[in-house]
Design a protein around this motif. Structure first.
Motif, PDB file in Angstrom:
ATOM      1  N   ASN A   1       0.845  -1.192   0.000  1.00  0.00           N
ATOM      2  CA  ASN A   1       0.000   0.000   0.000  1.00  0.00           C
ATOM      3  C   ASN A   1       0.881   1.243   0.000  1.00  0.00           C
ATOM      4  OD1 ASN A   1      -2.106   1.760   0.158  1.00  0.00           O
ATOM      5  ND2 ASN A   1      -2.764   1.193   2.218  1.00  0.00           N
ATOM      6  N   ASN A   2       1.037   1.856  -1.159  1.00  0.00           N
ATOM      7  CA  ASN A   2       1.861   3.052  -1.286  1.00  0.00           C
ATOM      8  C   ASN A   2       1.099   4.337  -1.002  1.00  0.00           C
ATOM      9  OD1 ASN A   2       4.048   1.443  -2.073  1.00  0.00           O
ATOM     10  ND2 ASN A   2       3.403   1.490  -4.221  1.00  0.00           N
ATOM     11  N   ASP A   3      -0.208   4.231  -0.757  1.00  0.00           N
ATOM     12  CA  ASP A   3      -1.003   5.433  -0.504  1.00  0.00           C
ATOM     13  C   ASP A   3      -0.829   5.960   0.922  1.00  0.00           C
ATOM     14  OD1 ASP A   3      -1.919   5.108  -3.070  1.00  0.00           O
ATOM     15  OD2 ASP A   3      -3.731   4.012  -2.461  1.00  0.00           O
ATOM     16  N   VAL A   4      -0.364   5.119   1.840  1.00  0.00           N
ATOM     17  CA  VAL A   4      -0.206   5.521   3.240  1.00  0.00           C
ATOM     18  C   VAL A   4       1.247   5.939   3.473  1.00  0.00           C
ATOM     19  CG1 VAL A   4      -0.485   4.803   5.644  1.00  0.00           C
ATOM     20  CG2 VAL A   4      -1.991   3.881   3.870  1.00  0.00           C
ATOM     21  N   ALA A   5       1.431   7.030   4.208  1.00  0.00           N
ATOM     22  CA  ALA A   5       2.779   7.528   4.478  1.00  0.00           C
ATOM     23  C   ALA A   5       3.530   6.566   5.394  1.00  0.00           C
ATOM     24  CB  ALA A   5       2.705   8.915   5.116  1.00  0.00           C
ATOM     25  N   LEU A   6       4.849   6.588   5.283  1.00  0.00           N
ATOM     26  CA  LEU A   6       5.687   5.697   6.074  1.00  0.00           C
ATOM     27  C   LEU A   6       5.587   5.972   7.580  1.00  0.00           C
ATOM     28  CD1 LEU A   6       7.768   3.425   6.120  1.00  0.00           C
ATOM     29  CD2 LEU A   6       9.552   5.149   5.787  1.00  0.00           C
ATOM     30  N   PRO A   7       5.566   7.226   8.056  1.00  0.00           N
ATOM     31  CA  PRO A   7       5.416   7.439   9.506  1.00  0.00           C
ATOM     32  C   PRO A   7       4.129   6.867  10.081  1.00  0.00           C
ATOM     33  CG  PRO A   7       6.234   9.429   8.451  1.00  0.00           C
ATOM     34  CD  PRO A   7       5.847   8.505   7.357  1.00  0.00           C
ATOM     35  N   VAL A   8       3.065   6.893   9.281  1.00  0.00           N
ATOM     36  CA  VAL A   8       1.798   6.328   9.757  1.00  0.00           C
ATOM     37  C   VAL A   8       1.912   4.815   9.913  1.00  0.00           C
ATOM     38  CG1 VAL A   8      -0.666   6.086   9.247  1.00  0.00           C
ATOM     39  CG2 VAL A   8       0.519   8.220   8.704  1.00  0.00           C
ATOM     40  N   LEU A   9       2.595   4.170   8.986  1.00  0.00           N
ATOM     41  CA  LEU A   9       2.759   2.720   9.076  1.00  0.00           C
ATOM     42  C   LEU A   9       3.652   2.324  10.245  1.00  0.00           C
ATOM     43  CD1 LEU A   9       3.245   1.897   5.275  1.00  0.00           C
ATOM     44  CD2 LEU A   9       1.198   1.536   6.650  1.00  0.00           C
ATOM     45  N   LEU A  10       4.661   3.143  10.536  1.00  0.00           N
ATOM     46  CA  LEU A  10       5.572   2.817  11.635  1.00  0.00           C
ATOM     47  C   LEU A  10       4.900   2.918  12.997  1.00  0.00           C
ATOM     48  CD1 LEU A  10       8.853   4.561  10.417  1.00  0.00           C
ATOM     49  CD2 LEU A  10       8.266   2.129  10.299  1.00  0.00           C
ATOM     50  N   GLN A  11       3.810   3.667  13.092  1.00  0.00           N
ATOM     51  CA  GLN A  11       3.116   3.794  14.373  1.00  0.00           C
ATOM     52  C   GLN A  11       2.484   2.482  14.825  1.00  0.00           C
ATOM     53  OE1 GLN A  11       0.305   6.980  14.065  1.00  0.00           O
ATOM     54  NE2 GLN A  11       1.865   8.558  13.782  1.00  0.00           N
ATOM     55  N   GLY A  12       2.152   1.614  13.887  1.00  0.00           N
ATOM     56  CA  GLY A  12       1.531   0.344  14.254  1.00  0.00           C
ATOM     57  C   GLY A  12       2.513  -0.736  14.639  1.00  0.00           C
ATOM     58  N   LEU A  13       3.804  -0.509  14.453  1.00  0.00           N
ATOM     59  CA  LEU A  13       4.804  -1.517  14.803  1.00  0.00           C
ATOM     60  C   LEU A  13       5.133  -1.470  16.287  1.00  0.00           C
ATOM     61  CD1 LEU A  13       7.282  -1.145  11.791  1.00  0.00           C
ATOM     62  CD2 LEU A  13       5.306  -2.675  12.011  1.00  0.00           C
ATOM     63  N   SER A  14       5.491  -2.606  16.811  1.00  0.00           N
ATOM     64  CA  SER A  14       5.910  -2.669  18.204  1.00  0.00           C
ATOM     65  C   SER A  14       7.348  -2.173  18.341  1.00  0.00           C
ATOM     66  CB  SER A  14       5.788  -4.104  18.727  1.00  0.00           C
ATOM     67  OG  SER A  14       6.670  -4.961  18.008  1.00  0.00           O
ATOM     68  N   GLN A  15       7.777  -2.015  19.577  1.00  0.00           N
ATOM     69  CA  GLN A  15       9.134  -1.524  19.819  1.00  0.00           C
ATOM     70  C   GLN A  15      10.186  -2.509  19.311  1.00  0.00           C
ATOM     71  OE1 GLN A  15       9.892  -0.684  23.897  1.00  0.00           O
ATOM     72  NE2 GLN A  15      11.902   0.224  23.545  1.00  0.00           N
ATOM     73  N   GLN A  16       9.924  -3.791  19.482  1.00  0.00           N
ATOM     74  CA  GLN A  16      10.876  -4.795  19.013  1.00  0.00           C
ATOM     75  C   GLN A  16      10.941  -4.819  17.489  1.00  0.00           C
ATOM     76  OE1 GLN A  16      12.901  -6.412  20.910  1.00  0.00           O
ATOM     77  NE2 GLN A  16      13.845  -7.597  19.248  1.00  0.00           N
ATOM     78  N   GLN A  17       9.822  -4.626  16.812  1.00  0.00           N
ATOM     79  CA  GLN A  17       9.826  -4.587  15.350  1.00  0.00           C
ATOM     80  C   GLN A  17      10.594  -3.389  14.820  1.00  0.00           C
ATOM     81  OE1 GLN A  17       5.552  -4.772  14.660  1.00  0.00           O
ATOM     82  NE2 GLN A  17       5.739  -6.884  13.916  1.00  0.00           N
ATOM     83  N   LEU A  18      10.464  -2.255  15.474  1.00  0.00           N
ATOM     84  CA  LEU A  18      11.221  -1.076  15.052  1.00  0.00           C
ATOM     85  C   LEU A  18      12.722  -1.292  15.248  1.00  0.00           C
ATOM     86  CD1 LEU A  18       8.944   1.769  16.468  1.00  0.00           C
ATOM     87  CD2 LEU A  18       9.200   1.072  14.090  1.00  0.00           C
ATOM     88  N   ILE A  19      13.085  -1.950  16.346  1.00  0.00           N
ATOM     89  CA  ILE A  19      14.509  -2.215  16.587  1.00  0.00           C
ATOM     90  C   ILE A  19      15.072  -3.132  15.503  1.00  0.00           C
ATOM     91  CG2 ILE A  19      16.126  -3.323  18.175  1.00  0.00           C
ATOM     92  CD1 ILE A  19      14.332  -2.398  20.467  1.00  0.00           C
ATOM     93  N   GLU A  20      14.342  -4.185  15.166  1.00  0.00           N
ATOM     94  CA  GLU A  20      14.808  -5.093  14.121  1.00  0.00           C
ATOM     95  C   GLU A  20      14.854  -4.415  12.758  1.00  0.00           C
ATOM     96  OE1 GLU A  20      12.236  -8.414  14.256  1.00  0.00           O
ATOM     97  OE2 GLU A  20      12.977  -9.164  16.192  1.00  0.00           O
ATOM     98  N   LEU A  21      13.903  -3.543  12.484  1.00  0.00           N
ATOM     99  CA  LEU A  21      13.884  -2.842  11.204  1.00  0.00           C
ATOM    100  C   LEU A  21      15.107  -1.950  11.043  1.00  0.00           C
ATOM    101  CD1 LEU A  21      12.360  -2.119   8.589  1.00  0.00           C
ATOM    102  CD2 LEU A  21      11.155  -0.353   9.878  1.00  0.00           C
ATOM    103  N   ILE A  22      15.446  -1.208  12.083  1.00  0.00           N
ATOM    104  CA  ILE A  22      16.609  -0.318  12.008  1.00  0.00           C
ATOM    105  C   ILE A  22      17.902  -1.121  11.979  1.00  0.00           C
ATOM    106  CG2 ILE A  22      17.847   1.518  13.201  1.00  0.00           C
ATOM    107  CD1 ILE A  22      15.173   2.474  14.295  1.00  0.00           C
ATOM    108  N   THR A  23      17.958  -2.201  12.761  1.00  0.00           N
ATOM    109  CA  THR A  23      19.173  -3.012  12.792  1.00  0.00           C
ATOM    110  C   THR A  23      19.447  -3.674  11.452  1.00  0.00           C
ATOM    111  OG1 THR A  23      18.762  -3.452  15.135  1.00  0.00           O
ATOM    112  CG2 THR A  23      20.352  -4.864  14.023  1.00  0.00           C
ATOM    113  N   ASN A  24      18.403  -4.146  10.799  1.00  0.00           N
ATOM    114  CA  ASN A  24      18.594  -4.771   9.487  1.00  0.00           C
ATOM    115  C   ASN A  24      18.948  -3.757   8.406  1.00  0.00           C
ATOM    116  OD1 ASN A  24      17.933  -7.240  10.638  1.00  0.00           O
ATOM    117  ND2 ASN A  24      15.757  -7.030  10.140  1.00  0.00           N
ATOM    118  N   SER A  25      18.567  -2.498   8.606  1.00  0.00           N
ATOM    119  CA  SER A  25      18.890  -1.469   7.619  1.00  0.00           C
ATOM    120  C   SER A  25      20.337  -1.007   7.710  1.00  0.00           C
ATOM    121  CB  SER A  25      17.951  -0.262   7.791  1.00  0.00           C
ATOM    122  OG  SER A  25      16.599  -0.662   7.640  1.00  0.00           O
ATOM    123  N   VAL A  26      20.963  -1.214   8.857  1.00  0.00           N
ATOM    124  CA  VAL A  26      22.356  -0.799   9.044  1.00  0.00           C
ATOM    125  C   VAL A  26      23.263  -1.897   8.493  1.00  0.00           C
ATOM    126  CG1 VAL A  26      24.122  -0.192  10.717  1.00  0.00           C
ATOM    127  CG2 VAL A  26      21.770   0.580  11.056  1.00  0.00           C
TER     128      VAL A  26
END
Length: 379
Positions: free
Chosen positions: A187-212
Motif C-alpha cells: 500500500n503506497n497510498d499511506v505515508a511511512l510514519p503512519v505505518l511505523l506507528q503500528g509496529l511494536s518496539q521490538q519490530q522497530l529495533i529489528e527494522l533499524i538493525t537490518n537497515s544498518v
C-alpha cells in the motif's frame, strides 16, 4: 356412389392381395429374375381412392412395403425423422475428443460426430409451412464452436489482474491475483510514519538493525538519535495518580487519610507503583541515562503529591516508590557520569537537597554526584 356392400367386399380383398404381393417379393427360385430381365416399371395396389375405386401406383418392387406402411400407419413426425437421421453415437476406445468431419483422418474418424457439432435439423421439405425453432439453451451450447486453447502463461507475482473470457459473447471476467505480502509493503497510498506507528518496539529495533549494513551507517544513526521523550510516560503517570484521588471519599465528614480511605485507594496505589516500576525499568534497560535523570525529576513530584496516610504501615507503597526513584537516580549518575552534561548535573544536585526531606536515603545520590564532579575537576 359406392354402396356399403361394395366397400365391405373391397376391404375383404385387401389381406389376400397384400399376401400375394409379399409372396411375390420373396427372393425364391420361382420368382427370381435374371439380370437381363427388366425391372417392372410400376405395380398397382388395390387401395381405395377418391373415385371409389382401388388403385395406387407404386414405382417399383422396393417401395411396395413402403406403400403398405403408408396404408396402415401415418407419416412419421419431423422429430422422429431427426432421431432416425442422428442414429446412435459411437464412442472411441481412447480418451480423446471426437474428430470433426471437416478435419483430416480416416473415414471411420470422420463419420463420428463431435460433441460441439451441430445437431441435424429437421427436414423443412417434409413439413411445408412449419417454422422450426430451437431452445435458448441449445443455441447457447451448440450455436458456436468452443474457443481455441490459449498457451499457458507463466505465473508472475507482479501481475495483479488478468482478464479471461469464458465463452464467446459472454462478459469478460477480471480475476485478481492474491498477494500474501504485508499490506504495508504493497500500500503506497499511506505515508511511512503512519505505518511505523503500528509496529511494536521490538519490530522497530529489528527494522533499524537490518537497515544498518556498515559501520558508517551505524555512526550516522547514532549522531541522529534524540533524547527519549518522557511526555507520554508523564501522561500515563498522571492518569494513575488521578484515579487515586478519585477513589477517596468526597464527604466533608470523612477523613481522606484514615484507614477507611486507604482501603478504597489501596488498589490504585499498587497500580501507581507498578506503572512507576515499568517506566523506570524501560529507561534503565535502554541505557538512556540522561532521560532517566529527567524522568526521576518528573516522577518525584508525582510520588510526593500522593496522600500521606495517618498509619505508618499504609505509607509503605509511598516509601517504596521513593526508594525506586532514588536507586534509578544513583544508577544514572554512576553509569552516565560526565555524559549527563554540566547543566543537568547542577540541576540534579539542587533537587537532591530538597528530596532528602521526603526520603533521607536519597543523600547517597548526593555523594555519588560529588564524586563525579570531583573527577571532572581533576581531569
Amino acid at each position: 356412389m359406392t354402396t356399403p356392400l361394395q366397400t365391405r367386399m373391397a376391404l375383404a380383398e385387401i389381406p389376400d392381395r397384400l399376401e400375394a404381393l409379399r409372396m411375390a417379393n420373396t427372393p425364391t427360385n420361382a420368382n427370381r429374375r435374371t439380370p437381363d430381365e427388366p425391372t417392372p416399371a410400376a405395380v398397382v395396389i388395390n387401395t381405395p381412392n377418391a373415385n371409389g375405386g382401388l388403385g395406387l401406383r407404386v414405382d417399383n418392387d422396393v417401395n411396395v412395403v413402403q406403400a403398405q406402411d403408408f396404408v396402415f400407419s401415418p407419416l412419421p413426425s419431423p422429430d422422429e425423422l431427426v432421431i432416425r437421421q442422428r442414429g446412435r453415437r459411437r464412442f472411441t476406445t481412447t480418451f480423446s475428443p471426437d474428430k470433426v468431419n471437416g478435419g483430416g483422418g480416416s473415414s471411420s474418424g470422420s463419420s463420428m460426430r463431435s460433441p460441439f457439432q451441430r445437431t441435424p435439423t429437421k427436414n423443412l421439405q417434409l413439413t411445408s409451412g412449419m417454422i422450426l425453432r430451437s431452445s435458448p439453451r441449445k443455441r447457447l451450447t451448440m450455436g458456436s464452436t468452443p474457443p481455441e486453447p490459449m498457451p499457458m502463461e507463466t505465473y508472475s507475482p507482479i501481475k495483479m489482474a488478468t482478464t479471461k473470457q469464458l465463452w464467446p459473447g459472454t462478459p469478460i471476467v477480471k480475476k485478481l491475483k492474491m498477494d500474501d505480502r504485508p499490506v504495508g509493503q504493497t500500500n503506497n497510498d499511506v505515508a511511512l510514519p503512519v505505518l511505523l506507528q503500528g509496529l511494536s518496539q521490538q519490530q522497530l529495533i529489528e527494522l533499524i538493525t537490518n537497515s544498518v549494513n556498515t559501520t558508517s551507517d551505524e555512526e550516522e544513526i547514532r549522531r541522529q538519535l534524540p533524547t527519549p521523550d518522557i511526555s507520554s510516560l508523564e501522561q500515563e503517570l498522571h492518569h494513575v495518580k488521578r484515579l487515586i484521588f478519585k477513589s477517596l471519599p468526597t464527604s466533608r465528614l470523612c477523613k481522606k487519610t484514615d484507614a477507611a480511605a486507604y482501603s478504597k485507594a489501596s488498589m490504585h496505589l499498587n497500580e501507581f507503583k507498578r506503572v512507576l516500576q515499568l517506566q523506570a525499568k524501560r529507561l534503565h534497560d535502554s541505557s538512556h541515562w540522561d532521560a532517566l535523570v529527567d524522568y526521576v525529576s518528573m516522577a518525584w513530584q508525582y510520588v510526593a503529591s500522593t496522600p500521606n496516610w495517618e498509619s505508618h504501615a499504609h505509607n509503605a507503597v509511598r516509601r517504596q516508590c521513593f526508594k525506586l526513584l532514588a536507586c534509578s537516580c544513583y544508577a544514572a549518575i554512576k553509569h552516565g557520569g560526565m555524559r549527563l552534561g554540566q547543566t543537568r548535573l547542577e540541576s540534579l544536585e539542587r533537587n537532591l537537597r530538597e528530596w532528602s526531606k521526603d526520603y533521607e536515603d536519597v543523600l547517597s545520590c548526593v555523594n555519588a554526584l560529588q564524586r563525579t564532579l570531583n573527577n571532572r575537576t581533576s581531569l
